[in-house]
Enzyme design. Structure first.
Site, PDB file in Angstrom:
ATOM      1  N   CYS A   1      42.836   2.484   7.825  1.00 31.43           N
ATOM      2  CA  CYS A   1      44.114   2.355   8.537  1.00 31.43           C
ATOM      3  C   CYS A   1      43.970   3.198   9.795  1.00 31.43           C
ATOM      4  O   CYS A   1      43.815   4.427   9.716  1.00 31.43           O
ATOM      5  CB  CYS A   1      45.277   2.868   7.692  1.00 31.43           C
ATOM      6  SG  CYS A   1      46.847   2.980   8.619  1.00 31.43           S
TER       7      CYS A   1
ATOM      8  N   CYS B   1      43.945  -2.105  14.664  1.00 31.68           N
ATOM      9  CA  CYS B   1      44.820  -1.996  13.492  1.00 31.68           C
ATOM     10  C   CYS B   1      44.152  -2.872  12.448  1.00 31.68           C
ATOM     11  O   CYS B   1      43.712  -3.992  12.771  1.00 31.68           O
ATOM     12  CB  CYS B   1      46.231  -2.493  13.793  1.00 31.68           C
ATOM     13  SG  CYS B   1      47.233  -2.698  12.286  1.00 31.68           S
TER      14      CYS B   1
END
Lengths: 233, 233
Positions: free
Chosen positions: A80, A191
């Protein structure tokens, strides 16, 4: 044993694990990297926290890290990008090395230092300056989408989390093309939800896309393969 | 928190996790099932052990189970059909409930009791009678490929583990069609590697395919959703 602090989002962790497996030279199960994965989907939203609009995710991330330590992990990866805002805080609380996703990305960039690198990412990653600061140290200039485009990128990321991939793919392809048109020869999918939606993208935009998830997976395989010595079956 | 005793093989565990995520009604990360996954790729080959040709995998499976317990798992799933030969032995060593993949499959069969169910699986699963005995208790008659066909199924499973999907897909489609032609209205993909290769299959064979991995994932979501109550983000 590689420890994966995942669940941010849940499908991004799955995508990361698949990339670890696919980037491992193997002809049988026993050739693969041993992993323990904590998919802690209940970690509060990272972008909301950075924008001052949500709960602090650090306690839940520390809880997941403790579970990975208890399970015997020997190094940690966090699929992440936004969560890397807390990389230093997490690293300060564990003796296990935590790989940094931006370092993994920097190791794969083809352009010369000074080149402009497009960085579509969550608004949290952008606001926290995660890529700007760390890629800046390596001599790259980050180009961030403008406010309207950033809102579109965030909308697409939420669509991925809700499983609405075709809509997300259309938005992200448009924004990646805009960054390329603005002079970025490389565009980092910064992302973990973005490559989930852009995996099927083709055409000219594809050549310049750098998958941060894949870069982290390759770094992990390189770091872990010595432990993954074949075991007699 | 769902504990996944995985790594048999590594991509099958990834496929299982993806199916848990996809079968969870969710619009944001925090709606998803929390998971801890031990991808213990070094567990010795299950089929080799059942055929008396390889090391006992039970100690390595018990080690992975202990890691999941240490990480805080509250129930266990094993996305490997052949490993269910040791289900009772593993269950005897832990207070955590271990779901059984054949029960999950039986819950999804559409045919009436007495119907013939095709079961392409590893030679270990076939020899150990994992499906024959447990589906038999539910009134179904298992049809196993003949020796030559079984050798082809095993060859395809090894091709999946080596990442050679197109070759594996062609073999498995042929064997599934042969079972359907022999009177099986439903054919259980009873090795976790098989749906990885047959995911792209289309045509008449597709309608009768039952994905054991997907059935286990659905059982897990049903069992775990009460713990996955939304957390404020």
């Amino acid at each position: 044993m590689l420890g994966v602090l995942g669940g941010m989002g849940p499908m991004a962790a799955v995508d990361f694990m698949a990339k670890v497996v696919r980037n491992t030279p193997a002809s049988r199960d026993q050739d693969h990297v041993r992993m323990v994965v904590c998919s802690a989907a209940d970690i509060p939203d990272r972008t909301a926290a950075i924008l001052g609009e949500g709960a602090d995710p650090l306690p839940a991330m520390r809880d997941a890290l403790r579970r990975l330590e208890a399970a015997g992990a020997t190094r940690i990866a966090i699929p992440c990008n936004t969560a890397h805002h807390w990389h230093a805080a997490l690293q300060a609380g564990t003796p296990l090395p935590i790989l940094h996703i931006v370092d993994a990305v920097a190791d794969t960039l083809a352009g010369p230092p000074g080149a402009a690198i497009g960085v579509p990412a969550t608004s949290g990653t952008v606001r926290a300056g995660i890529y700007q600061s760390r890629l800046g140290l390596r001599g790259y200039a980050c180009r961030i989408p403008d406010d309207a485009a950033q809102a579109e990128v965030m909308r697409a990321i939420r669509l991925v989390k809700a499983g609405r991939l075709p809509e997300a793919t259309a938005i992200l392809r448009r924004e990646a093309e805009a960054l390329a048109a603005a002079g970025c020869r490389e565009v980092v999918m910064a992302c973990t939800e973005i490559p989930v939606a852009l995996a099927a993208a083709d055409g000219p935009v594809r050549a310049g896309l750098v998958d941060a998830t894949e870069a982290l997976a390759r770094s992990c395989v390189a770091a872990c393969r010595p432990e993954a010595a074949p075991v007699a079956a």
